[in-house]
Design a protein around this motif. Structure first.
Motif, PDB file in Angstrom:
ATOM      1  N   MET A   1      11.137  22.578   8.151  1.00 41.80           N
ATOM      2  CA  MET A   1      10.590  22.403   6.755  1.00 41.80           C
ATOM      3  C   MET A   1      10.596  21.014   6.341  1.00 41.80           C
ATOM      4  N   SER A   2      10.496  19.979   7.133  1.00 44.72           N
ATOM      5  CA  SER A   2      10.503  18.677   7.094  1.00 44.72           C
ATOM      6  C   SER A   2       9.917  17.874   8.026  1.00 44.72           C
ATOM      7  N   GLY A   3       9.139  16.812   7.471  1.00 48.87           N
ATOM      8  CA  GLY A   3       8.414  15.839   8.587  1.00 48.87           C
ATOM      9  C   GLY A   3       8.084  14.689   7.988  1.00 48.87           C
ATOM     10  N   LEU A   4       7.892  13.591   9.311  1.00 45.12           N
ATOM     11  CA  LEU A   4       7.362  12.302   8.937  1.00 45.12           C
ATOM     12  C   LEU A   4       6.103  12.415   9.219  1.00 45.12           C
ATOM     13  N   CYS A   5       5.391  12.213   7.903  1.00 42.87           N
ATOM     14  CA  CYS A   5       4.045  12.385   7.715  1.00 42.87           C
ATOM     15  C   CYS A   5       3.143  11.074   7.558  1.00 42.87           C
ATOM     16  N   LEU A   6       1.945  11.151   8.249  1.00 45.84           N
ATOM     17  CA  LEU A   6       0.824  10.358   7.765  1.00 45.84           C
ATOM     18  C   LEU A   6       0.579  10.276   6.350  1.00 45.84           C
ATOM     19  N   SER A   7       0.127   9.217   5.899  1.00 48.88           N
ATOM     20  CA  SER A   7      -0.420   9.367   4.643  1.00 48.88           C
ATOM     21  C   SER A   7      -1.699  10.279   4.759  1.00 48.88           C
ATOM     22  N   PRO A   8      -1.949  10.884   3.461  1.00 51.62           N
ATOM     23  CA  PRO A   8      -3.152  11.561   3.373  1.00 51.62           C
ATOM     24  C   PRO A   8      -4.738  10.813   3.802  1.00 51.62           C
ATOM     25  N   ALA A   9      -4.788   9.576   3.496  1.00 52.50           N
ATOM     26  CA  ALA A   9      -5.951   8.848   3.875  1.00 52.50           C
ATOM     27  C   ALA A   9      -5.982   8.438   5.279  1.00 52.50           C
ATOM     28  N   ALA A  10      -4.714   8.306   6.068  1.00 52.10           N
ATOM     29  CA  ALA A  10      -4.631   8.171   7.329  1.00 52.10           C
ATOM     30  C   ALA A  10      -4.911   9.362   8.027  1.00 52.10           C
ATOM     31  N   SER A  11      -4.306  10.499   7.772  1.00 50.95           N
ATOM     32  CA  SER A  11      -4.774  11.858   8.225  1.00 50.95           C
ATOM     33  C   SER A  11      -5.933  12.091   8.151  1.00 50.95           C
ATOM     34  N   ILE A  12      -6.799  11.875   7.242  1.00 53.49           N
ATOM     35  CA  ILE A  12      -8.204  12.232   7.082  1.00 53.49           C
ATOM     36  C   ILE A  12      -9.147  11.362   8.055  1.00 53.49           C
TER      37      ILE A  12
END
Length: 275
Positions: A182-193
Protein backbone atom coordinates in the motif's frame (compact mmCIF):
# COMPACT_ATOMS: atom_id res chain seq x y z
CA UNK A 1 -11.54 -1.76 -35.81
CA UNK A 2 -13.53 -2.56 -32.68
CA UNK A 3 -11.97 -1.99 -29.27
CA UNK A 4 -13.03 -3.31 -25.87
CA UNK A 5 -11.67 -1.66 -22.71
CA UNK A 6 -11.74 -3.34 -19.28
CA UNK A 7 -10.99 -0.77 -16.57
CA UNK A 8 -10.07 -1.49 -12.96
CA UNK A 9 -9.05 1.05 -10.31
CA UNK A 10 -6.21 -0.39 -8.23
CA UNK A 11 -3.68 -0.10 -11.07
CA UNK A 12 -4.52 3.47 -12.03
CA UNK A 13 -1.71 6.01 -11.66
CA UNK A 14 -1.62 7.57 -8.19
CA UNK A 15 -3.80 4.92 -6.52
CA UNK A 16 -1.87 3.40 -3.62
CA UNK A 17 -4.30 2.56 -0.78
CA UNK A 18 -7.55 0.71 -0.15
CA UNK A 19 -9.04 4.02 1.03
CA UNK A 20 -8.84 5.24 -2.56
CA UNK A 21 -10.65 2.20 -3.93
CA UNK A 22 -13.77 2.12 -1.74
CA UNK A 23 -16.83 4.35 -2.19
CA UNK A 24 -17.41 6.94 0.55
CA UNK A 25 -13.77 6.79 1.66
CA UNK A 26 -11.21 9.56 1.46
CA UNK A 27 -9.53 9.69 -1.92
CA UNK A 28 -12.10 7.57 -3.79
CA UNK A 29 -13.57 10.44 -5.81
CA UNK A 30 -10.11 11.63 -6.83
CA UNK A 31 -9.08 8.09 -7.79
CA UNK A 32 -12.21 7.75 -9.94
CA UNK A 33 -11.34 11.03 -11.63
CA UNK A 34 -7.87 9.69 -12.48
CA UNK A 35 -9.42 6.42 -13.68
CA UNK A 36 -11.85 8.28 -15.92
CA UNK A 37 -9.04 10.39 -17.36
CA UNK A 38 -6.91 7.35 -18.25
CA UNK A 39 -9.87 5.56 -19.82
CA UNK A 40 -10.86 8.72 -21.69
CA UNK A 41 -7.34 8.96 -23.13
CA UNK A 42 -7.51 5.34 -24.33
CA UNK A 43 -10.94 5.87 -25.90
CA UNK A 44 -9.74 9.04 -27.63
CA UNK A 45 -6.78 7.19 -29.14
CA UNK A 46 -9.02 4.37 -30.36
CA UNK A 47 -11.46 6.79 -31.98
CA UNK A 48 -8.64 8.85 -33.53
CA UNK A 49 -7.34 5.66 -35.13
CA UNK A 50 -10.73 5.00 -36.68
CA UNK A 51 -12.37 2.57 -34.27
CA UNK A 52 -15.98 2.09 -35.29
CA UNK A 53 -16.96 0.77 -31.89
CA UNK A 54 -15.49 1.28 -28.42
CA UNK A 55 -17.06 -0.57 -25.47
CA UNK A 56 -15.80 0.15 -21.96
CA UNK A 57 -16.48 -2.20 -19.03
CA UNK A 58 -16.33 -0.34 -15.71
CA UNK A 59 -14.88 -3.29 -13.82
CA UNK A 60 -14.02 -2.15 -10.30
CA UNK A 61 -16.15 -2.94 -7.25
CA UNK A 62 -19.78 -2.01 -8.04
CA UNK A 63 -19.01 -1.02 -11.64
CA UNK A 64 -19.99 2.63 -11.21
CA UNK A 65 -16.63 4.35 -10.91
CA UNK A 66 -16.20 6.03 -14.28
CA UNK A 67 -17.88 9.36 -14.98
CA UNK A 68 -19.84 8.72 -18.21
CA UNK A 69 -20.24 12.48 -18.76
CA UNK A 70 -16.46 12.78 -19.09
CA UNK A 71 -16.15 10.06 -21.76
CA UNK A 72 -16.42 10.56 -25.53
CA UNK A 73 -20.05 10.49 -26.69
CA UNK A 74 -19.25 7.74 -29.21
CA UNK A 75 -18.38 5.08 -26.61
CA UNK A 76 -20.65 2.56 -24.88
CA UNK A 77 -20.18 1.72 -21.20
CA UNK A 78 -21.00 -1.50 -19.34
CA UNK A 79 -21.89 -0.37 -15.82
CA UNK A 80 -22.89 -1.91 -12.48
CA UNK A 81 -23.60 -5.56 -11.82
CA UNK A 82 -23.86 -8.41 -11.28
CA UNK A 83 -22.86 -9.51 -14.76
CA UNK A 84 -22.12 -13.00 -15.91
CA UNK A 85 -18.76 -12.36 -17.63
CA UNK A 86 -17.47 -10.01 -14.98
CA UNK A 87 -14.70 -7.67 -16.10
CA UNK A 88 -15.22 -8.37 -19.81
CA UNK A 89 -18.99 -8.63 -19.93
CA UNK A 90 -19.90 -7.33 -23.37
CA UNK A 91 -16.95 -8.88 -25.19
CA UNK A 92 -19.37 -11.55 -26.42
CA UNK A 93 -21.59 -8.99 -28.16
CA UNK A 94 -19.31 -8.31 -31.13
CA UNK A 95 -16.04 -9.36 -32.75
CA UNK A 96 -13.48 -7.12 -31.07
CA UNK A 97 -10.01 -6.61 -32.51
CA UNK A 98 -8.33 -5.69 -29.23
CA UNK A 99 -9.01 -5.77 -25.50
CA UNK A 100 -7.21 -3.07 -23.52
CA UNK A 101 -6.81 -3.70 -19.77
CA UNK A 102 -6.47 -0.43 -17.86
CA UNK A 103 -5.60 -0.12 -14.16
CA UNK A 104 -4.94 -3.81 -13.49
CA UNK A 105 -3.15 -5.26 -10.45
CA UNK A 106 -1.36 -8.47 -9.48
CA UNK A 107 -3.19 -11.47 -8.07
CA UNK A 108 -3.43 -12.67 -4.49
CA UNK A 109 -0.56 -15.11 -5.07
CA UNK A 110 1.79 -12.42 -6.44
CA UNK A 111 3.67 -9.45 -4.99
CA UNK A 112 2.38 -6.05 -6.05
CA UNK A 113 0.38 -3.01 -5.03
CA UNK A 114 -3.12 -3.75 -3.72
CA UNK A 115 -2.78 -7.34 -4.92
CA UNK A 116 -5.83 -9.61 -4.75
CA UNK A 117 -7.94 -11.76 -7.06
CA UNK A 118 -11.58 -10.88 -7.71
CA UNK A 119 -12.66 -10.44 -4.10
CA UNK A 120 -9.87 -9.54 -1.72
CA UNK A 121 -12.04 -9.95 1.36
CA UNK A 122 -13.56 -13.26 0.28
CA UNK A 123 -11.01 -15.16 -1.84
CA UNK A 124 -7.55 -16.17 -0.65
CA UNK A 125 -6.62 -17.79 -3.98
CA UNK A 126 -8.23 -18.93 -7.22
CA UNK A 127 -6.77 -21.85 -9.19
CA UNK A 128 -7.51 -23.27 -12.63
CA UNK A 129 -6.36 -26.83 -13.18
CA UNK A 130 -4.19 -26.52 -10.09
CA UNK A 131 -2.44 -23.27 -11.08
CA UNK A 132 -3.14 -19.92 -9.36
CA UNK A 133 -4.62 -17.26 -11.64
CA UNK A 134 -5.21 -13.53 -11.42
CA UNK A 135 -7.80 -11.25 -12.96
CA UNK A 136 -5.71 -10.72 -16.09
CA UNK A 137 -5.66 -14.49 -16.69
CA UNK A 138 -9.43 -14.62 -16.42
CA UNK A 139 -9.91 -11.61 -18.69
CA UNK A 140 -7.46 -12.87 -21.33
CA UNK A 141 -8.99 -16.34 -21.43
CA UNK A 142 -12.57 -15.10 -21.46
CA UNK A 143 -11.87 -12.57 -24.20
CA UNK A 144 -9.99 -15.24 -26.13
CA UNK A 145 -12.94 -17.60 -25.96
CA UNK A 146 -14.86 -14.96 -27.91
CA UNK A 147 -12.06 -14.37 -30.42
CA UNK A 148 -10.75 -11.14 -28.89
CA UNK A 149 -7.00 -10.70 -28.21
CA UNK A 150 -5.48 -8.81 -25.29
CA UNK A 151 -3.45 -5.86 -26.55
CA UNK A 152 -2.53 -3.70 -23.55
CA UNK A 153 -2.07 -4.00 -19.79
CA UNK A 154 -1.46 -0.99 -17.54
CA UNK A 155 -0.79 -0.92 -13.81
CA UNK A 156 2.17 -1.09 -11.46
CA UNK A 157 5.50 -2.48 -12.60
CA UNK A 158 4.89 -5.84 -10.90
CA UNK A 159 1.67 -6.26 -12.89
CA UNK A 160 3.39 -5.27 -16.12
CA UNK A 161 6.32 -7.63 -15.54
CA UNK A 162 3.93 -10.48 -14.76
CA UNK A 163 1.86 -9.72 -17.87
CA UNK A 164 4.95 -9.62 -20.08
CA UNK A 165 6.11 -13.03 -18.85
CA UNK A 166 2.79 -14.68 -19.61
CA UNK A 167 1.72 -12.69 -22.68
CA UNK A 168 4.88 -11.43 -24.42
CA UNK A 169 2.89 -10.05 -27.35
CA UNK A 170 1.03 -7.56 -25.14
CA UNK A 171 1.97 -3.90 -24.75
CA UNK A 172 2.47 -2.91 -21.10
CA UNK A 173 2.57 0.48 -19.42
CA UNK A 174 3.78 0.89 -15.85
CA UNK A 175 2.47 3.99 -14.07
CA UNK A 176 3.99 3.27 -10.63
CA UNK A 177 6.49 1.12 -8.75
CA UNK A 178 5.50 -0.70 -5.58
CA UNK A 179 7.30 0.28 -2.41
CA UNK A 180 4.97 -1.98 -0.44
CA UNK A 181 1.49 -3.40 -0.82
CA UNK A 182 0.00 0.00 0.00
CA UNK A 183 2.73 2.43 -1.01
CA UNK A 184 4.36 3.32 -4.28
CA UNK A 185 6.46 5.65 -6.38
CA UNK A 186 3.96 7.10 -8.85
CA UNK A 187 4.08 9.07 -12.06
CA UNK A 188 2.09 12.29 -11.98
CA UNK A 189 -1.51 11.93 -13.21
CA UNK A 190 -0.65 13.83 -16.39
CA UNK A 191 2.35 11.59 -17.09
CA UNK A 192 0.29 8.46 -16.38
CA UNK A 193 -2.43 9.55 -18.78
CA UNK A 194 0.10 10.33 -21.53
CA UNK A 195 1.91 7.00 -21.07
CA UNK A 196 -1.33 4.99 -21.11
CA UNK A 197 -2.52 6.80 -24.24
CA UNK A 198 0.78 6.08 -25.99
CA UNK A 199 0.58 2.40 -25.03
CA UNK A 200 -2.99 2.20 -26.29
CA UNK A 201 -1.85 3.59 -29.64
CA UNK A 202 0.84 0.94 -29.96
CA UNK A 203 -1.61 -1.82 -29.06
CA UNK A 204 -4.24 -0.65 -31.52
CA UNK A 205 -1.63 -0.36 -34.29
CA UNK A 206 -0.55 -3.94 -33.63
CA UNK A 207 -4.16 -5.08 -33.68
CA UNK A 208 -4.68 -3.36 -37.03
CA UNK A 209 -1.68 -5.26 -38.37
CA UNK A 210 -3.07 -8.56 -37.08
CA UNK A 211 -0.19 -9.01 -34.62
CA UNK A 212 -2.21 -9.88 -31.51
CA UNK A 213 -2.70 -13.61 -30.99
CA UNK A 214 -5.81 -14.80 -29.19
CA UNK A 215 -5.32 -16.46 -25.79
CA UNK A 216 -7.04 -19.85 -25.62
CA UNK A 217 -7.98 -21.84 -22.54
CA UNK A 218 -8.77 -25.48 -21.89
CA UNK A 219 -9.27 -24.97 -18.13
CA UNK A 220 -11.75 -27.46 -16.74
CA UNK A 221 -11.26 -27.50 -12.97
CA UNK A 222 -11.80 -24.46 -10.75
CA UNK A 223 -10.66 -24.31 -7.13
CA UNK A 224 -11.59 -21.42 -4.87
CA UNK A 225 -9.83 -21.02 -1.55
CA UNK A 226 -11.84 -18.65 0.62
CA UNK A 227 -10.36 -16.49 3.34
CA UNK A 228 -12.51 -18.27 5.93
CA UNK A 229 -14.41 -21.54 6.34
CA UNK A 230 -18.09 -20.66 6.19
CA UNK A 231 -18.41 -19.95 2.41
CA UNK A 232 -16.71 -23.25 1.59
CA UNK A 233 -19.10 -25.13 3.83
CA UNK A 234 -22.19 -23.48 2.33
CA UNK A 235 -20.95 -23.88 -1.28
CA UNK A 236 -20.42 -27.58 -0.63
CA UNK A 237 -24.17 -27.98 -0.06
CA UNK A 238 -24.57 -27.67 -3.84
CA UNK A 239 -23.88 -30.97 -5.61
CA UNK A 240 -21.47 -29.53 -8.18
CA UNK A 241 -19.05 -28.30 -5.51
CA UNK A 242 -16.58 -30.67 -3.82
CA UNK A 243 -15.13 -29.49 -0.54
CA UNK A 244 -11.36 -29.96 -0.73
CA UNK A 245 -10.50 -28.72 2.75
CA UNK A 246 -11.89 -26.39 5.40
CA UNK A 247 -11.76 -23.29 3.20
CA UNK A 248 -11.55 -24.64 -0.38
CA UNK A 249 -14.08 -25.94 -2.90
CA UNK A 250 -13.56 -27.50 -6.33
CA UNK A 251 -15.92 -27.58 -9.30
CA UNK A 252 -15.69 -29.00 -12.83
CA UNK A 253 -16.62 -26.56 -15.57
CA UNK A 254 -17.31 -26.80 -19.29
CA UNK A 255 -15.87 -23.42 -20.39
CA UNK A 256 -13.98 -20.37 -19.20
CA UNK A 257 -17.26 -18.44 -19.36
CA UNK A 258 -18.64 -20.89 -16.82
CA UNK A 259 -15.54 -20.42 -14.65
CA UNK A 260 -16.05 -16.65 -14.57
CA UNK A 261 -19.81 -16.97 -13.99
CA UNK A 262 -19.13 -19.32 -11.05
CA UNK A 263 -16.69 -16.83 -9.54
CA UNK A 264 -19.17 -14.01 -10.00
CA UNK A 265 -21.76 -16.09 -8.17
CA UNK A 266 -19.44 -17.02 -5.31
CA UNK A 267 -18.26 -13.45 -4.96
CA UNK A 268 -21.58 -11.68 -5.30
CA UNK A 269 -24.30 -13.87 -3.82
CA UNK A 270 -26.29 -12.18 -1.05
CA UNK A 271 -29.26 -13.39 0.94
CA UNK A 272 -30.71 -9.88 0.95
CA UNK A 273 -30.50 -7.97 -2.34
CA UNK A 274 -29.93 -4.27 -2.59
CA UNK A 275 -33.20 -2.31 -2.34
Amino acid sequence: MKVFVSADLEGIGGVVSWEQTLPDRDGYAQACSWMTAEVRAVADVALERGAERVVIADSHHHGQNLDPDALPPEVEVVRAGPRRLGMVHGVHLDQFDAVLCIGFHTGAHEIGMLNHTKNGAGFHEIRLDGEPVDELDLVARTAGSHGAPIGLVTGDRAMCDSASRRFPHVEVVSVKDAIGRMSGLCLSPAASIAAVAEGAGRAIDRAAEGNLPVVTSEARELEVEFTWHHPAEVASFLPQFERVDASTVRVRTSSIDEVVATLEFLSGYRLVPYP
